[in-house]
Design an enzyme around this catalytic site. Structure first.
Site, short mmCIF file in Angstrom:
data_model
loop_
_atom_site.label_atom_id
_atom_site.label_comp_id
_atom_site.label_asym_id
_atom_site.label_seq_id
_atom_site.Cartn_x
_atom_site.Cartn_y
_atom_site.Cartn_z
CB THR A 170 51.63 26.89 43.11
OG1 THR A 170 50.70 27.36 44.09
CG2 THR A 170 52.76 26.15 43.77
CB VAL A 219 48.76 36.25 40.35
CG1 VAL A 219 49.52 37.52 40.70
CG2 VAL A 219 47.39 36.61 39.78
NE ARG A 272 42.82 44.85 45.25
CZ ARG A 272 42.17 43.89 44.62
NH1 ARG A 272 40.85 43.92 44.50
NH2 ARG A 272 42.83 42.88 44.09
CB CYS A 311 42.64 42.03 37.02
SG CYS A 311 41.32 40.89 37.43
CD GLN A 320 35.89 41.12 34.97
OE1 GLN A 320 35.22 42.08 35.33
NE2 GLN A 320 36.54 40.37 35.83
CB SER A 362 43.48 33.64 33.46
OG SER A 362 43.35 34.90 32.85
N GLY A 363 41.07 35.23 35.26
CA GLY A 363 40.79 36.17 36.35
C GLY A 363 40.33 35.46 37.61
CG HIS A 419 39.85 41.14 32.69
ND1 HIS A 419 39.80 39.80 32.38
CD2 HIS A 419 39.99 41.21 34.05
CE1 HIS A 419 39.90 39.08 33.49
NE2 HIS A 419 40.02 39.92 34.51
CG ASN A 431 43.42 38.69 33.35
OD1 ASN A 431 43.57 38.60 32.12
ND2 ASN A 431 43.27 37.64 34.12
N1 LIG Z 1 43.93 36.02 38.37
C1 LIG Z 1 43.87 37.34 38.19
O1 LIG Z 1 43.64 37.83 37.06
C2 LIG Z 1 44.08 38.27 39.35
C3 LIG Z 1 44.25 39.63 39.08
C4 LIG Z 1 44.41 40.52 40.16
C5 LIG Z 1 44.43 40.05 41.44
N2 LIG Z 1 44.27 38.70 41.67
C6 LIG Z 1 44.35 38.25 43.06
O2 LIG Z 1 45.62 37.64 43.24
C7 LIG Z 1 45.54 36.57 44.19
C8 LIG Z 1 46.03 35.29 43.51
O3 LIG Z 1 45.19 34.99 42.42
P1 LIG Z 1 45.45 33.79 41.40
O4 LIG Z 1 44.53 34.05 40.27
O5 LIG Z 1 46.91 33.61 41.14
O6 LIG Z 1 44.93 32.53 42.26
P2 LIG Z 1 45.36 30.98 42.16
O7 LIG Z 1 45.81 30.65 40.78
O8 LIG Z 1 44.22 30.25 42.73
O9 LIG Z 1 46.61 30.88 43.17
C9 LIG Z 1 46.45 30.98 44.57
C10 LIG Z 1 47.79 30.78 45.26
O10 LIG Z 1 47.57 30.91 46.67
C11 LIG Z 1 48.05 29.73 47.33
N3 LIG Z 1 47.19 29.39 48.46
C12 LIG Z 1 45.87 29.06 48.43
N4 LIG Z 1 45.43 28.78 49.69
C13 LIG Z 1 46.50 28.94 50.52
C14 LIG Z 1 46.70 28.80 51.93
N5 LIG Z 1 45.69 28.46 52.74
N6 LIG Z 1 47.93 29.05 52.42
C15 LIG Z 1 48.93 29.41 51.62
N7 LIG Z 1 48.83 29.54 50.27
C16 LIG Z 1 47.62 29.32 49.73
C17 LIG Z 1 47.99 28.63 46.27
O11 LIG Z 1 48.91 27.62 46.64
P3 LIG Z 1 48.64 26.05 46.34
O12 LIG Z 1 48.84 25.86 44.87
O13 LIG Z 1 49.66 25.38 47.16
O14 LIG Z 1 47.22 25.78 46.78
C18 LIG Z 1 48.41 29.42 45.02
O15 LIG Z 1 49.81 29.54 45.00
C19 LIG Z 1 44.07 36.54 44.64
O16 LIG Z 1 43.92 37.31 45.81
C20 LIG Z 1 43.33 37.20 43.46
O17 LIG Z 1 42.11 37.76 43.85
C21 LIG Z 1 44.11 37.81 40.66
#
Ligand SMILES: NC(=O)c1ccc[n+]([C@@H]2O[C@H](COP(=O)([O-])OP(=O)(O)OC[C@H]3O[C@@H](n4cnc5c(N)ncnc54)[C@H](OP(=O)(O)O)[C@@H]3O)[C@@H](O)[C@H]2O)c1
Length: 352
Positions: free
Chosen positions: A12, A15, A112, A149, A175, A178-179, A241, A330
């Protein structure tokens, strides 16, 4: 060709929705399961909010969320787990998945810096993929991570410079919101503002950059010995970024030498031709006011590799000093696209 079944954890999020977009019509991988937090279990993907344009593809809209349970994924014959979970949630689930034979391609920071887990950016360090052999003692499967990212964009931009011998590097990143995922920062915090601190970002960039650009020898990685300094800054852009990079080389060079190295940089053969590999990983833009997130964030060809290349502009060279601005996506290159490319490389190497 028999496609390999995969699951997206965190489907959801911003990413996660990029994963869904990239898995639509993928030639090697078939989406077999989606998971998010417990509250989503049994709900259909179509009921979710689309945070990313095209992030809920029609062909997956009727899929229902499974609970995050490795045994259910195994029963569904899932072999690949694409993880877009927060690090504190990923830590147990990714380990268990690898132990039970799944191949985990993770965006979370949890593993990592584990000495047996590669931070893989195929164009930069494809030999590091073999570090997974060290995981065989405790797991039937394995974990491969991609970098933070910002680090990914930086490491890609360094591709043409590394052979010239880097001594020291000072970077400042700008940055996008959305990061921080969805919903991210409050509008009150970021609208019309710039925040000169992102928790944990600078130490991650320093450590990951040296590991990624390190040499893989005798089953371990010897990190690059560069001196690196970083400021990571949050700015009110949505995606992309931007990084200002200042490098001191070992030896003096000339503007035309560096520019030619950037413009003529070719993807290593081991990575070329995979579905998500950009034709040209590093693209120089001559216009003096580019790259800009608004215009350049989806740079890269072919269509499946949109957002997988990095843009470089504003090159300046003075003896040992090389300066430029670089921009990367990113959410694509720095997250979902990077993981999909890592899995494609593993597929080419018969690692499933
Ligand atoms: N955004 C970036 O640019 C980026 C780049 C590189 C790496 N990352 C890494 O990628 C990961 C995801 O980032 P994002 O930006 O996509 O975050 P996000 O938009 O906050 O999405 C987080 C996801 O994790 C799920 N989640 C949260 N708590 C949970 C739990 N207790 N059990 C199961 N599922 C859970 C959420 O589901 P619900 O909707 O159901 O809560 C959602 O699907 C993170 O580790 C982040 O550091 C992000």
């Amino acid at each position: 060709m028999q496609k390999v079944k995969c699951a997206v954890l965190g489907a959801t999020g911003v990413v996660g929705q990029h994963f869904l977009k990239l898995l639509k019509g993928h030639p090697y991988f078939e989406l077999a399961a989606i998971c998010a937090s417990d509250a989503r279990t049994g709900k259909k993907l179509a009921e979710m909010k689309e945070h990313v344009k095209g992030g809920i593809p029609a062909e997956f809209a009727d899929m229902s969320f499974d609970p995050i349970d490795v045994d259910i994924l195994v029963k569904k014959n899932v072999q690949i787990v694409f993880s877009a979970l927060p690090a504190d949630v990923a830590v147990d689930i990714e380990k268990e998945a690898a132990r039970k034979g799944l191949k985990v391609f993770s965006n979370a920071s949890s593993y990592r810096m584990d000495e047996n887990v590669p931070i893989l950016i195929p164009e930069v360090n494809f030999p590091h993929i073999d570090l997974i052999n060290n995981q065989k003692k405790e797991s039937k499967g394995y974990i491969i991570t991609n970098a933070n990212c910002t680090t990914t964009g930086l490491a890609m931009a360094l591709l043409p410079i590394i052979p010239m011998g880097i001594k020291k590097m000072v970077v400042a990143s700008y940055q996008a919101i959305s990061g921080a995922g969805y919903p991210g920062l409050s509008a009150m915090d970021i609208n019309g503002n710039v925040i000169p601190y992102i928790k944990n970002e600078e130490p991650k960039l320093l450590a990951e950059c040296k590991k990624i650009c390190g040499i893989f020898e005798n089953g371990q990685i010897k990190p690059a010995d560069w001196e690196v300094h970083a400021h990571c800054i949050r700015v009110p852009t949505i995606v992309g970024h931007l990084i200002s990079v200042h490098i001191e080389l070992e030896n003096e060079t000339h503007y035309n030498t560096v520019l030619e190295n950037i413009k003529n940089y070719k993807t290593p053969e081991a990575v070329a031709g995979l579905p998500t590999t950009p034709d040209q990983p590093v693209i120089y833009i001559d216009d003096v006011d580019r790259p800009q997130p608004r215009y350049d964030v989806n740079i890269g060809t072919p269509k499946r590799a949109k957002g997988m290349a990095v843009a470089i502009g504003r090159l300046e060279v003075d003896k040992k000093i090389v300066r430029f601005i670089t921009l990367s996506n990113n959410l694509v290159r720095g997250a979902a696209g990077g993981s999909v490319l890592n899995a494609e490389l593993a597929f080419r190497k018969n690692m499933f």
